[in-house]
Design a protein around this motif. Structure first.
Motif, PDB file in Angstrom:
ATOM      1  N   ARG A  21       0.938  -1.242   0.011  1.00  0.00           N
ATOM      2  CA  ARG A  21       0.042   0.162   0.027  1.00  0.00           C
ATOM      3  C   ARG A  21       0.991   1.302   0.000  1.00  0.00           C
ATOM      4  O   ARG A  21       0.575   2.155  -0.603  1.00  0.00           O
ATOM      5  CB  ARG A  21      -0.895  -0.093   1.177  1.00  0.00           C
ATOM      6  N   ARG A  22       1.977   1.174   0.685  1.00  0.00           N
ATOM      7  CA  ARG A  22       2.786   2.370   0.915  1.00  0.00           C
ATOM      8  C   ARG A  22       3.517   2.626  -0.777  1.00  0.00           C
ATOM      9  O   ARG A  22       3.417   3.737  -1.105  1.00  0.00           O
ATOM     10  CB  ARG A  22       3.701   2.335   1.944  1.00  0.00           C
ATOM     11  N   ASP A  24       2.265   1.669  -3.289  1.00  0.00           N
ATOM     12  CA  ASP A  24       1.218   2.058  -4.268  1.00  0.00           C
ATOM     13  C   ASP A  24       1.082   3.583  -4.229  1.00  0.00           C
ATOM     14  O   ASP A  24       0.877   4.086  -5.158  1.00  0.00           O
ATOM     15  CB  ASP A  24      -0.034   1.363  -4.245  1.00  0.00           C
ATOM     16  N   SER A  25       0.824   4.186  -2.840  1.00  0.00           N
ATOM     17  CA  SER A  25       0.246   5.449  -2.863  1.00  0.00           C
ATOM     18  C   SER A  25       1.754   6.388  -3.131  1.00  0.00           C
ATOM     19  O   SER A  25       1.343   7.311  -3.735  1.00  0.00           O
ATOM     20  CB  SER A  25       0.101   5.521  -1.152  1.00  0.00           C
ATOM     21  N   ARG A  29       1.332   9.160  -6.317  1.00  0.00           N
ATOM     22  CA  ARG A  29       1.525  10.439  -6.180  1.00  0.00           C
ATOM     23  C   ARG A  29       2.205  10.869  -7.661  1.00  0.00           C
ATOM     24  O   ARG A  29       2.301  12.088  -8.034  1.00  0.00           O
ATOM     25  CB  ARG A  29       2.414  10.771  -5.012  1.00  0.00           C
TER      26      ARG A  29
END
Length: 101
Positions: A21-22, A24-25, A29
């Motif tokens: 998830r990190r 992917d985020s 951006r």
């Protein structure tokens, strides 16, 4: 009592999920950067029609600069490409289904 096999690299499933998830985020951006917007504009200028529609003998304007090979959070792959131009329908349906396997 039976136990599940130990996860890779000593991480729990939750830790692997949170790490993904990190990543992917962080890459999400990148889509709002000037560098990506310029790359996208260049791709759509060079290839203005949807590649998948063309394979179906249809002519549709492309609106998405798509990563041919999924980057899966890898920043180097994110910028390196290769890229293709797709219409929204193909990108949001067929391409996503193909990537899920």
């Amino acid at each position: 009592m039976l136990r599940a096999p130990e996860p890779e690299h000593g991480q729990t499933a939750s830790q692997r999920y949170n790490a993904q998830r990190r990543r992917d985020s962080e890459t999400a951006r990148l889509y709002s950067t000037r560098r990506w917007q310029a790359l996208r504009a260049d791709q759509l200028t060079r290839e203005p029609l949807c590649r998948m529609c063309m394979a179906e003998d249809r002519v549709t304007a492309a609106v998405v600069c798509d990563h041919v090979e999924p980057h899966r959070g890898d920043v180097t792959k994110f910028w390196a490409g290769p890229f293709q131009s797709l219409c929204k329908r193909h990108h949001d349906s067929d391409k996503q289904r193909d990537e899920r396997g």
